[in-house]
Design a protein around this motif. Structure first.
Motif, PDB file in Angstrom:
ATOM      1  N   ASN A   1     -41.422  17.706  11.843  1.00 37.80           N
ATOM      2  CA  ASN A   1     -42.593  17.007  12.375  1.00 37.80           C
ATOM      3  C   ASN A   1     -43.346  17.851  13.401  1.00 37.80           C
ATOM      4  O   ASN A   1     -44.484  17.526  13.761  1.00 37.80           O
ATOM      5  CB  ASN A   1     -42.200  15.648  12.977  1.00 37.80           C
ATOM      6  CG  ASN A   1     -41.271  15.775  14.172  1.00 37.80           C
ATOM      7  OD1 ASN A   1     -40.480  16.713  14.273  1.00 37.80           O
ATOM      8  ND2 ASN A   1     -41.337  14.811  15.072  1.00 37.80           N
TER       9      ASN A   1
ATOM     10  N   HIS B   1     -50.936   7.865   9.917  1.00 31.82           N
ATOM     11  CA  HIS B   1     -52.253   8.132   9.346  1.00 31.82           C
ATOM     12  C   HIS B   1     -52.361   9.631   9.102  1.00 31.82           C
ATOM     13  O   HIS B   1     -51.740  10.435   9.809  1.00 31.82           O
ATOM     14  CB  HIS B   1     -53.329   7.670  10.331  1.00 31.82           C
ATOM     15  CG  HIS B   1     -54.731   7.790   9.832  1.00 31.82           C
ATOM     16  ND1 HIS B   1     -55.424   8.986   9.850  1.00 31.82           N
ATOM     17  CD2 HIS B   1     -55.583   6.866   9.304  1.00 31.82           C
ATOM     18  CE1 HIS B   1     -56.639   8.790   9.367  1.00 31.82           C
ATOM     19  NE2 HIS B   1     -56.760   7.518   9.024  1.00 31.82           N
ATOM     20  N   GLU B   2     -53.150  10.040   8.129  1.00 33.68           N
ATOM     21  CA  GLU B   2     -53.240  11.457   7.785  1.00 33.68           C
ATOM     22  C   GLU B   2     -53.697  12.329   8.956  1.00 33.68           C
ATOM     23  O   GLU B   2     -53.400  13.527   9.002  1.00 33.68           O
ATOM     24  CB  GLU B   2     -54.180  11.663   6.594  1.00 33.68           C
ATOM     25  CG  GLU B   2     -55.615  11.237   6.849  1.00 33.68           C
ATOM     26  CD  GLU B   2     -56.491  11.405   5.617  1.00 33.68           C
ATOM     27  OE1 GLU B   2     -56.037  12.063   4.654  1.00 33.68           O
ATOM     28  OE2 GLU B   2     -57.624  10.872   5.613  1.00 33.68           O
ATOM     29  N   ASN B   3     -54.399  11.748   9.924  1.00 35.94           N
ATOM     30  CA  ASN B   3     -54.820  12.497  11.112  1.00 35.94           C
ATOM     31  C   ASN B   3     -53.854  12.313  12.278  1.00 35.94           C
ATOM     32  O   ASN B   3     -54.089  12.833  13.361  1.00 35.94           O
ATOM     33  CB  ASN B   3     -56.221  12.070  11.548  1.00 35.94           C
ATOM     34  CG  ASN B   3     -57.281  12.462  10.545  1.00 35.94           C
ATOM     35  OD1 ASN B   3     -57.177  13.503   9.900  1.00 35.94           O
ATOM     36  ND2 ASN B   3     -58.299  11.632  10.384  1.00 35.94           N
TER      37      ASN B   3
ATOM     38  N   LYS C   1     -47.140   4.444  13.777  1.00 32.52           N
ATOM     39  CA  LYS C   1     -46.131   5.187  13.033  1.00 32.52           C
ATOM     40  C   LYS C   1     -45.034   4.273  12.528  1.00 32.52           C
ATOM     41  O   LYS C   1     -44.662   3.302  13.194  1.00 32.52           O
ATOM     42  CB  LYS C   1     -45.528   6.263  13.958  1.00 32.52           C
ATOM     43  CG  LYS C   1     -44.278   6.943  13.468  1.00 32.52           C
ATOM     44  CD  LYS C   1     -43.753   7.932  14.500  1.00 32.52           C
ATOM     45  CE  LYS C   1     -42.249   7.915  14.591  1.00 32.52           C
ATOM     46  NZ  LYS C   1     -41.695   8.893  15.509  1.00 32.52           N
TER      47      LYS C   1
ATOM     48  N   MET D   1     -49.713  10.621   6.323  1.00 31.23           N
ATOM     49  CA  MET D   1     -48.982  11.831   6.678  1.00 31.23           C
ATOM     50  C   MET D   1     -47.504  11.453   6.733  1.00 31.23           C
ATOM     51  O   MET D   1     -47.127  10.517   7.441  1.00 31.23           O
ATOM     52  CB  MET D   1     -49.432  12.344   8.053  1.00 31.23           C
ATOM     53  CG  MET D   1     -48.597  13.459   8.633  1.00 31.23           C
ATOM     54  SD  MET D   1     -49.004  15.049   7.891  1.00 31.23           S
ATOM     55  CE  MET D   1     -47.892  16.128   8.787  1.00 31.23           C
TER      56      MET D   1
ATOM     57  N   HIS E   1     -50.922  13.566  13.376  1.00 30.50           N
ATOM     58  CA  HIS E   1     -49.855  14.562  13.410  1.00 30.50           C
ATOM     59  C   HIS E   1     -49.997  15.431  14.654  1.00 30.50           C
ATOM     60  O   HIS E   1     -51.028  15.425  15.335  1.00 30.50           O
ATOM     61  CB  HIS E   1     -49.841  15.416  12.134  1.00 30.50           C
ATOM     62  CG  HIS E   1     -51.143  16.110  11.843  1.00 30.50           C
ATOM     63  ND1 HIS E   1     -51.534  17.261  12.503  1.00 30.50           N
ATOM     64  CD2 HIS E   1     -52.133  15.830  10.966  1.00 30.50           C
ATOM     65  CE1 HIS E   1     -52.708  17.658  12.040  1.00 30.50           C
ATOM     66  NE2 HIS E   1     -53.093  16.811  11.107  1.00 30.50           N
TER      67      HIS E   1
ATOM     68  N   PRO F   1     -46.954  21.014  11.998  1.00 32.58           N
ATOM     69  CA  PRO F   1     -48.412  21.065  12.160  1.00 32.58           C
ATOM     70  C   PRO F   1     -48.843  21.601  13.530  1.00 32.58           C
ATOM     71  O   PRO F   1     -49.841  22.323  13.634  1.00 32.58           O
ATOM     72  CB  PRO F   1     -48.839  19.604  11.975  1.00 32.58           C
ATOM     73  CG  PRO F   1     -47.775  19.013  11.122  1.00 32.58           C
ATOM     74  CD  PRO F   1     -46.499  19.658  11.590  1.00 32.58           C
TER      75      PRO F   1
ATOM     76  N   LYS G   1     -46.121   9.426  -0.328  1.00 29.60           N
ATOM     77  CA  LYS G   1     -47.080  10.526  -0.455  1.00 29.60           C
ATOM     78  C   LYS G   1     -48.351  10.033  -1.121  1.00 29.60           C
ATOM     79  O   LYS G   1     -48.573  10.186  -2.311  1.00 29.60           O
ATOM     80  CB  LYS G   1     -46.465  11.679  -1.244  1.00 29.60           C
ATOM     81  CG  LYS G   1     -45.412  12.458  -0.474  1.00 29.60           C
ATOM     82  CD  LYS G   1     -44.871  13.623  -1.288  1.00 29.60           C
ATOM     83  CE  LYS G   1     -43.867  14.440  -0.488  1.00 29.60           C
ATOM     84  NZ  LYS G   1     -43.302  15.555  -1.282  1.00 29.60           N
TER      85      LYS G   1
ATOM     86  N   THR H   1     -43.581  12.917   7.389  1.00 34.10           N
ATOM     87  CA  THR H   1     -42.796  14.024   7.907  1.00 34.10           C
ATOM     88  C   THR H   1     -41.414  13.512   8.289  1.00 34.10           C
ATOM     89  O   THR H   1     -41.032  12.400   7.962  1.00 34.10           O
ATOM     90  CB  THR H   1     -43.509  14.689   9.105  1.00 34.10           C
ATOM     91  OG1 THR H   1     -42.788  15.864   9.508  1.00 34.10           O
ATOM     92  CG2 THR H   1     -43.643  13.742  10.282  1.00 34.10           C
TER      93      THR H   1
ATOM     94  N   ASN I   1     -53.006  17.895  15.133  1.00 35.29           N
ATOM     95  CA  ASN I   1     -54.243  17.268  15.572  1.00 35.29           C
ATOM     96  C   ASN I   1     -54.147  16.877  17.035  1.00 35.29           C
ATOM     97  O   ASN I   1     -55.122  16.987  17.785  1.00 35.29           O
ATOM     98  CB  ASN I   1     -54.547  16.043  14.704  1.00 35.29           C
ATOM     99  CG  ASN I   1     -56.017  15.686  14.698  1.00 35.29           C
ATOM    100  OD1 ASN I   1     -56.878  16.558  14.688  1.00 35.29           O
ATOM    101  ND2 ASN I   1     -56.314  14.405  14.707  1.00 35.29           N
TER     102      ASN I   1
END
Length: 281
Positions: free
Chosen positions: A235, A204-206, A167, A191, A208, A238, A186, A193, A211
């Protein structure tokens, strides 16, 4: 059996960066009743462990906003930012004199001139930002022990080892610059937030909290409808959306409250304990 995912800053922690005796007792009551409590935080694992060890909590962890998920001393899931992407973002932030931290598989790293960058950011920030020391510590995810944070001089040298980046924590005190950075970040595969109006968090997009909750639920064979999530900021969204039942803190952002099933007391009023005793026990 239920799985309860609890955020830290603004949720489990008070403004004094403490877990109240009431919150601690309620967590222990929930665990004694056979449920699983996980800590799902934007903080790094090493940072989270400072708190769980201090309060003798034995909780599974979703660290760096769920980018890495731990249970039973094992990594269940890890979503790292690709090295080239890390380099590109770091160079962008450096060229714009933006303070940032890297949350990695080897701990928290910051450029050596972090403090100087923070001071310049405050001097050049929007005039409507008026911070107390407590607020400053919160928006920078203040680490309790200074030795948790390591300094580096060159991002390429840092990435030559086996370190993996979970992160980016970016301090954004100027609204125009923040909007520009947000638009730039973006991109497919990322990801973006925030845990406060003055920061951006890039994973990474996964990577969060939603997940992170799903991975932990699967590990313990708990259906998502039997999961509960508690949080206060964007944050957490999700995770709140993924959970079977979502609870916003009394101090949560209004938009976060609107999407939740219930609202509890604030983090300074042991809102976690109130929620656990109302909706779990």
């Amino acid at each position: 059996m239920k799985l309860i995912a609890i955020d830290m800053d603004g949720t489990l922690l008070s403004e004094k960066m403490e877990i109240s005796a009431d919150n601690l007792a309620a967590i222990q009551e929930v665990e004694a009743a056979g449920h699983i409590v996980m800590i799902c935080s934007g903080r790094a694992k090493s940072d989270i462990l400072q708190f769980t060890n201090r309060y003798q909590l034995q909780c599974p962890i979703g660290a760096s906003n769920g980018a890495v998920v731990y249970a039973d001393d094992k990594v269940l899931h890890a979503a790292y930012i690709p090295r080239q992407t890390v380099t590109d973002i770091s160079e962008l932030l450096q060229s714009n004199d933006v303070p940032y931290k890297l949350y990695t598989s080897k701990g928290i790293f910051v450029p050596r001139d972090w403090k100087e960058k923070v001071m310049r950011a405050f001097e050049n920030g929007d005039s409507h930002h008026h911070f107390t020391l407590t607020e400053i510590e919160r928006i920078t995810e203040h680490q309790l022990q200074s030795n948790i944070v390591q300094f580096y001089d060159d991002i390429n040298e840092l990435l030559q080892g086996d370190v993996e980046v979970e992160k980016f924590f970016i301090l954004t005190l100027h609204s125009t610059q923040r909007e520009q950075l947000l638009n730039h970040m973006k991109k497919p595969g990322l990801m973006v937030t925030a845990s406060a109006p003055t920061n951006l968090e890039v994973m990474h997009e996964n990577g969060h909290k939603g997940n992170g909750l799903r991975v932990m639920a699967q590990h313990y064979n708990i259906p998502l409808e039997n999961t509960i999530a508690m949080g206060d900021n964007f944050n957490d969204v999700p995770m709140l959306e993924a959970a079977g039942f979502s609870i916003a803190m009394g101090n949560a952002e209004d938009k976060v409250k609107e999407l939740c099933d219930a609202v509890t007391l604030s983090n300074n009023e042991s809102g976690v304990a109130h929620a656990l005793r109302t909706y779990v026990l």
